[in-house]
Design a protein around this motif. Sequence first.
Motif, mmCIF file in Angstrom:
data_model
loop_
_atom_site.group_PDB
_atom_site.id
_atom_site.type_symbol
_atom_site.label_atom_id
_atom_site.label_comp_id
_atom_site.label_asym_id
_atom_site.label_seq_id
_atom_site.Cartn_x
_atom_site.Cartn_y
_atom_site.Cartn_z
ATOM 1 N N ILE A 106 0.846 -1.194 0.000
ATOM 2 C CA ILE A 106 0.000 0.000 0.000
ATOM 3 C C ILE A 106 0.884 1.247 0.000
ATOM 4 N N LEU A 107 0.604 2.159 -0.934
ATOM 5 C CA LEU A 107 1.365 3.405 -1.059
ATOM 6 C C LEU A 107 0.367 4.554 -1.126
ATOM 7 N N CYS A 108 0.591 5.570 -0.307
ATOM 8 C CA CYS A 108 -0.292 6.734 -0.386
ATOM 9 C C CYS A 108 0.283 7.738 -1.377
ATOM 10 N N PHE A 109 -0.498 8.163 -2.344
ATOM 11 C CA PHE A 109 -0.107 9.267 -3.218
ATOM 12 C C PHE A 109 -0.674 10.517 -2.553
ATOM 13 N N ALA A 110 0.225 11.278 -1.923
ATOM 14 C CA ALA A 110 -0.213 12.406 -1.092
ATOM 15 C C ALA A 110 -0.597 13.613 -1.938
ATOM 16 N N ILE A 117 -4.133 10.530 -9.175
ATOM 17 C CA ILE A 117 -4.119 9.226 -8.492
ATOM 18 C C ILE A 117 -4.501 8.100 -9.458
ATOM 19 N N GLN A 118 -5.565 8.340 -10.214
ATOM 20 C CA GLN A 118 -6.021 7.313 -11.168
ATOM 21 C C GLN A 118 -4.941 7.016 -12.204
ATOM 22 N N GLU A 119 -4.341 8.093 -12.704
ATOM 23 C CA GLU A 119 -3.328 7.958 -13.748
ATOM 24 C C GLU A 119 -2.144 7.115 -13.253
ATOM 25 N N VAL A 120 -1.664 7.442 -12.055
ATOM 26 C CA VAL A 120 -0.494 6.737 -11.532
ATOM 27 C C VAL A 120 -0.854 5.309 -11.117
ATOM 28 N N ALA A 121 -2.033 5.137 -10.540
ATOM 29 C CA ALA A 121 -2.470 3.796 -10.113
ATOM 30 C C ALA A 121 -2.495 2.856 -11.313
ATOM 31 N N GLN A 122 -2.965 3.375 -12.424
ATOM 32 C CA GLN A 122 -3.051 2.569 -13.641
ATOM 33 C C GLN A 122 -1.646 2.165 -14.114
ATOM 34 N N PHE A 157 0.867 -2.733 -6.494
ATOM 35 C CA PHE A 157 0.759 -1.613 -5.566
ATOM 36 C C PHE A 157 -0.683 -1.153 -5.468
ATOM 37 N N LYS A 158 -1.139 -0.929 -4.226
ATOM 38 C CA LYS A 158 -2.462 -0.336 -4.058
ATOM 39 C C LYS A 158 -2.252 1.126 -3.689
ATOM 40 N N ILE A 159 -2.677 2.009 -4.573
ATOM 41 C CA ILE A 159 -2.493 3.440 -4.334
ATOM 42 C C ILE A 159 -3.708 3.979 -3.582
ATOM 43 N N VAL A 160 -3.444 4.620 -2.448
ATOM 44 C CA VAL A 160 -4.545 5.209 -1.686
ATOM 45 C C VAL A 160 -4.360 6.733 -1.622
ATOM 46 N N SER A 161 -5.474 7.422 -1.421
ATOM 47 C CA SER A 161 -5.433 8.883 -1.376
ATOM 48 C C SER A 161 -5.182 9.359 0.052
ATOM 49 N N LEU A 162 -4.977 10.662 0.208
ATOM 50 C CA LEU A 162 -4.808 11.226 1.553
ATOM 51 C C LEU A 162 -6.042 10.958 2.402
ATOM 52 N N GLN A 163 -7.197 11.132 1.811
ATOM 53 C CA GLN A 163 -8.448 10.911 2.565
ATOM 54 C C GLN A 163 -8.547 9.495 3.081
ATOM 55 N N GLU A 164 -8.110 8.544 2.249
ATOM 56 C CA GLU A 164 -8.201 7.130 2.657
ATOM 57 C C GLU A 164 -7.291 6.786 3.838
ATOM 58 N N ILE A 165 -6.245 7.592 4.075
ATOM 59 C CA ILE A 165 -5.419 7.336 5.269
ATOM 60 C C ILE A 165 -5.835 8.255 6.425
ATOM 61 N N HIS A 186 2.483 7.325 9.243
ATOM 62 C CA HIS A 186 3.229 6.058 9.220
ATOM 63 C C HIS A 186 2.825 5.167 8.048
ATOM 64 N N VAL A 187 2.601 5.801 6.887
ATOM 65 C CA VAL A 187 2.227 5.046 5.686
ATOM 66 C C VAL A 187 3.275 5.357 4.609
ATOM 67 N N PRO A 188 3.796 4.330 3.911
ATOM 68 C CA PRO A 188 4.694 4.614 2.793
ATOM 69 C C PRO A 188 3.977 5.540 1.807
ATOM 70 N N CYS A 189 4.669 6.549 1.328
ATOM 71 C CA CYS A 189 3.942 7.531 0.510
ATOM 72 C C CYS A 189 4.850 8.200 -0.503
ATOM 73 N N PHE A 190 4.232 8.850 -1.473
ATOM 74 C CA PHE A 190 4.988 9.731 -2.363
ATOM 75 C C PHE A 190 4.151 10.967 -2.662
ATOM 76 N N THR A 191 4.887 12.043 -2.964
ATOM 77 C CA THR A 191 4.226 13.316 -3.293
ATOM 78 C C THR A 191 4.792 13.806 -4.614
ATOM 79 N N ASP A 192 4.065 14.707 -5.255
ATOM 80 C CA ASP A 192 4.658 15.373 -6.412
ATOM 81 C C ASP A 192 4.520 16.873 -6.255
ATOM 82 N N ASP A 193 5.462 17.575 -6.814
ATOM 83 C CA ASP A 193 5.392 19.024 -6.811
ATOM 84 C C ASP A 193 5.973 19.501 -8.136
#
Length: 192
Positions: free
Chosen positions: A2-6, A13-18, A24-32, A61-68
């Motif tokens: 499980i990886l959170c895309f922050a 999120i949809q684009e990267v999950a695909q 990998f299960k991509i979860v959103s900020l809201q989901e964590i 405490h969730v593995p995550c990645f962000t983009d800027d």
Amino acid sequence: MILCFATNNQYKIQEVAQLLGDNFKIVSLQEIGCHEELKEEQSTIEGNSLQKAKYVFERYHVPCFTDDSGLEIEALAGEPGVHSAYYSGSRDFDANIQLVLHKLGGITQRKAHFKTVITLITADTQQQFTGLLPGSIIQEKKGTNGFGYDPIFVPDGHAKTLAQLTLQEKNKISHRSQAVKALINFLATTNR
Ligand code: IMP
């Protein structure tokens, strides 16, 4: 894994999950359970990307990645940079474009690049992945596709602005897709 895309951008999120596939299960900020706006207080795109990832990892405490991302213009000493989204004081794309064109005035050296920095933090790694799209700023807006500064940015080796390209054409070369591909490559090869 499980990886959170922050991000709060569901489209990203949809684009990267695909692209990441079933490992990998991509979860959103809201989901964590994170419902706050992530702070961006640094003076660089790298710094803001790292600040957001660190905050989410340390607090949730969730593995995550962000983009800027942002646009950096050489003749403006890297502006709008971290201020890209609100350069004119509002999020209005047209007002931001007009400010860039005004500041560039009679300047003929109009080199610029879009940059995306993705920061990945897991229990055993911290990595940044950068995507760069070099190009130049033209004198007036052209095209209606895309968003942000697309209508005034012509990528090197192209005759059209990003706003005159289709989404597929833009995605083949964009700073964001390059950074995402580097992240995916890393995750696939390390299988973290
Ligand atoms: P974000 O970090 O992806 O939200 O991007 C910050 C700002 O940079 C956006 O609000 C846009 O103004 C600008 N920007 C980022 N990527 C692009 C792009 O692909 N085209 C045009 N503008 C962009």
